[in-house]
Design a protein around this motif. Structure first.
Motif, PDB file in Angstrom:
ATOM      1  N   MET A  65       0.837  -1.174   0.000  1.00 15.38           N
ATOM      2  CA  MET A  65       0.000   0.000   0.000  1.00 15.38           C
ATOM      3  C   MET A  65       0.882   1.237   0.000  1.00 15.38           C
ATOM      4  SD  MET A  65      -2.831   1.324   2.784  1.00 15.38           S
ATOM      5  CE  MET A  65      -3.634  -0.246   2.813  1.00 15.38           C
ATOM      6  N   SER A  66       0.591   2.146  -0.879  1.00 16.38           N
ATOM      7  CA  SER A  66       1.354   3.381  -0.991  1.00 16.38           C
ATOM      8  C   SER A  66       0.665   4.482  -0.193  1.00 16.38           C
ATOM      9  CB  SER A  66       1.453   3.786  -2.458  1.00 16.38           C
ATOM     10  OG  SER A  66       2.055   5.041  -2.566  1.00 16.38           O
ATOM     11  N   HIS A  67       1.440   5.210   0.586  1.00 12.58           N
ATOM     12  CA  HIS A  67       0.907   6.347   1.346  1.00 12.58           C
ATOM     13  C   HIS A  67       1.514   7.624   0.794  1.00 12.58           C
ATOM     14  CE1 HIS A  67      -1.035   4.123   4.640  1.00 12.58           C
ATOM     15  NE2 HIS A  67      -0.140   3.219   4.337  1.00 12.58           N
ATOM     16  N   SER A  68       0.684   8.596   0.573  1.00  8.59           N
ATOM     17  CA  SER A  68       1.155   9.878   0.076  1.00  8.59           C
ATOM     18  C   SER A  68       0.493  10.977   0.876  1.00  8.59           C
ATOM     19  CB  SER A  68       0.791  10.024  -1.402  1.00  8.59           C
ATOM     20  OG  SER A  68       1.135  11.305  -1.850  1.00  8.59           O
ATOM     21  N   ARG A  69       1.282  11.947   1.303  1.00  8.52           N
ATOM     22  CA  ARG A  69       0.754  13.105   2.020  1.00  8.52           C
ATOM     23  C   ARG A  69       1.405  14.342   1.445  1.00  8.52           C
ATOM     24  NH1 ARG A  69       3.138  10.229   5.809  1.00  8.52           N
ATOM     25  NH2 ARG A  69       1.972   8.417   6.375  1.00  8.52           N
ATOM     26  N   ARG A  70       0.595  15.286   1.071  1.00 11.10           N
ATOM     27  CA  ARG A  70       1.123  16.560   0.580  1.00 11.10           C
ATOM     28  C   ARG A  70       0.280  17.671   1.188  1.00 11.10           C
ATOM     29  NH1 ARG A  70       1.015  16.920  -5.536  1.00 11.10           N
ATOM     30  NH2 ARG A  70      -1.063  17.685  -5.166  1.00 11.10           N
ATOM     31  N   SER A  71       0.939  18.612   1.820  1.00  7.50           N
ATOM     32  CA  SER A  71       0.249  19.698   2.494  1.00  7.50           C
ATOM     33  C   SER A  71       0.679  21.016   1.859  1.00  7.50           C
ATOM     34  CB  SER A  71       0.603  19.683   3.979  1.00  7.50           C
ATOM     35  OG  SER A  71      -0.066  20.702   4.655  1.00  7.50           O
ATOM     36  N   ASN A  72      -0.273  21.943   1.740  1.00  2.06           N
ATOM     37  CA  ASN A  72       0.024  23.215   1.107  1.00  2.06           C
ATOM     38  C   ASN A  72      -0.641  24.350   1.875  1.00  2.06           C
ATOM     39  OD1 ASN A  72       0.697  25.258  -0.622  1.00  2.06           O
ATOM     40  ND2 ASN A  72      -0.765  24.685  -2.197  1.00  2.06           N
ATOM     41  N   PRO A  73       0.009  24.868   2.932  1.00  4.82           N
ATOM     42  CA  PRO A  73      -0.537  26.045   3.608  1.00  4.82           C
ATOM     43  C   PRO A  73      -0.132  27.310   2.851  1.00  4.82           C
ATOM     44  CG  PRO A  73       1.359  25.232   4.807  1.00  4.82           C
ATOM     45  CD  PRO A  73       1.148  24.311   3.639  1.00  4.82           C
ATOM     46  N   ARG A  74      -1.089  28.212   2.652  1.00  5.58           N
ATOM     47  CA  ARG A  74      -0.813  29.486   1.971  1.00  5.58           C
ATOM     48  C   ARG A  74      -1.466  30.614   2.729  1.00  5.58           C
ATOM     49  NH1 ARG A  74      -2.564  29.051  -4.172  1.00  5.58           N
ATOM     50  NH2 ARG A  74      -4.283  30.018  -3.117  1.00  5.58           N
ATOM     51  N   VAL A  75      -0.746  31.712   2.870  1.00  5.51           N
ATOM     52  CA  VAL A  75      -1.302  32.937   3.461  1.00  5.51           C
ATOM     53  C   VAL A  75      -1.639  33.864   2.300  1.00  5.51           C
ATOM     54  CG1 VAL A  75      -0.868  34.910   4.947  1.00  5.51           C
ATOM     55  CG2 VAL A  75       0.035  32.647   5.560  1.00  5.51           C
ATOM     56  N   ILE A  76      -2.894  34.333   2.288  1.00  8.21           N
ATOM     57  CA  ILE A  76      -3.395  35.147   1.189  1.00  8.21           C
ATOM     58  C   ILE A  76      -3.817  36.505   1.752  1.00  8.21           C
ATOM     59  CG2 ILE A  76      -5.162  35.299  -0.615  1.00  8.21           C
ATOM     60  CD1 ILE A  76      -5.354  32.163  -0.288  1.00  8.21           C
ATOM     61  N   ALA A  77      -3.334  37.580   1.143  1.00 14.06           N
ATOM     62  CA  ALA A  77      -3.707  38.926   1.582  1.00 14.06           C
ATOM     63  C   ALA A  77      -5.212  39.128   1.413  1.00 14.06           C
ATOM     64  CB  ALA A  77      -2.952  39.975   0.768  1.00 14.06           C
ATOM     65  N   ASP A  78      -5.802  39.800   2.411  1.00  8.26           N
ATOM     66  CA  ASP A  78      -7.237  40.114   2.387  1.00  8.26           C
ATOM     67  C   ASP A  78      -7.380  41.558   2.863  1.00  8.26           C
ATOM     68  OD1 ASP A  78      -9.974  40.064   2.325  1.00  8.26           O
ATOM     69  OD2 ASP A  78     -10.201  38.782   4.084  1.00  8.26           O
ATOM     70  N   GLY A  79      -7.067  42.480   1.992  1.00  7.99           N
ATOM     71  CA  GLY A  79      -7.053  43.886   2.380  1.00  7.99           C
ATOM     72  C   GLY A  79      -5.675  44.277   2.883  1.00  7.99           C
ATOM     73  N   GLU A  80      -5.596  45.463   3.487  1.00  4.17           N
ATOM     74  CA  GLU A  80      -4.300  45.971   3.941  1.00  4.17           C
ATOM     75  C   GLU A  80      -3.866  45.414   5.289  1.00  4.17           C
ATOM     76  OE1 GLU A  80      -3.503  50.098   3.664  1.00  4.17           O
ATOM     77  OE2 GLU A  80      -4.682  50.331   1.833  1.00  4.17           O
ATOM     78  N   ARG A  81      -4.816  45.022   6.139  1.00  4.76           N
ATOM     79  CA  ARG A  81      -4.458  44.609   7.496  1.00  4.76           C
ATOM     80  C   ARG A  81      -4.904  43.205   7.843  1.00  4.76           C
ATOM     81  NH1 ARG A  81      -3.521  48.974  11.400  1.00  4.76           N
ATOM     82  NH2 ARG A  81      -4.037  47.277  12.792  1.00  4.76           N
ATOM     83  N   ARG A  82      -5.371  42.458   6.856  1.00  6.30           N
ATOM     84  CA  ARG A  82      -5.869  41.112   7.135  1.00  6.30           C
ATOM     85  C   ARG A  82      -5.230  40.110   6.182  1.00  6.30           C
ATOM     86  NH1 ARG A  82     -12.145  40.713   8.184  1.00  6.30           N
ATOM     87  NH2 ARG A  82     -11.408  38.600   8.020  1.00  6.30           N
ATOM     88  N   SER A  83      -5.290  38.874   6.590  1.00  4.65           N
ATOM     89  CA  SER A  83      -4.846  37.791   5.715  1.00  4.65           C
ATOM     90  C   SER A  83      -5.709  36.567   6.016  1.00  4.65           C
ATOM     91  CB  SER A  83      -3.368  37.477   5.938  1.00  4.65           C
ATOM     92  OG  SER A  83      -3.155  37.084   7.273  1.00  4.65           O
ATOM     93  N   ARG A  84      -5.666  35.631   5.101  1.00  3.63           N
ATOM     94  CA  ARG A  84      -6.383  34.366   5.258  1.00  3.63           C
ATOM     95  C   ARG A  84      -5.388  33.238   5.091  1.00  3.63           C
ATOM     96  NH1 ARG A  84     -11.995  34.618   4.739  1.00  3.63           N
ATOM     97  NH2 ARG A  84     -12.724  36.715   4.267  1.00  3.63           N
ATOM     98  N   LEU A  85      -5.607  32.168   5.837  1.00  5.07           N
ATOM     99  CA  LEU A  85      -4.793  30.967   5.701  1.00  5.07           C
ATOM    100  C   LEU A  85      -5.605  29.934   4.939  1.00  5.07           C
ATOM    101  CD1 LEU A  85      -2.292  29.258   6.376  1.00  5.07           C
ATOM    102  CD2 LEU A  85      -3.494  28.554   8.455  1.00  5.07           C
TER     103      LEU A  85
END
Length: 54
Positions: A1-21
């Protein structure tokens, strides 16, 4: 059995003072996708409680 894990966290700007993960995770075998989604949902709740304490 093959196991694969790939994770991709990204921080995205949401206006001048906010961000989203945006965090995506690919999991193989497919049978692990459900339990992994549950674990990530619980992790998100911890982040929310930490960020926005009552």
């Amino acid at each position: 059995m093959s196991h694969s894990r790939r994770s991709n966290p990204r921080v995205i700007a949401d206006g001048e003072r906010r961000s989203r993960l945006r965090w995506t995770r690919d999991v193989l075998p497919e049978a692990l996708a459900g339990p992994m989604a549950e674990a990530m949902a619980r992790g998100l709740e911890v982040v929310k409680r930490t960020r926005d304490p009552a």
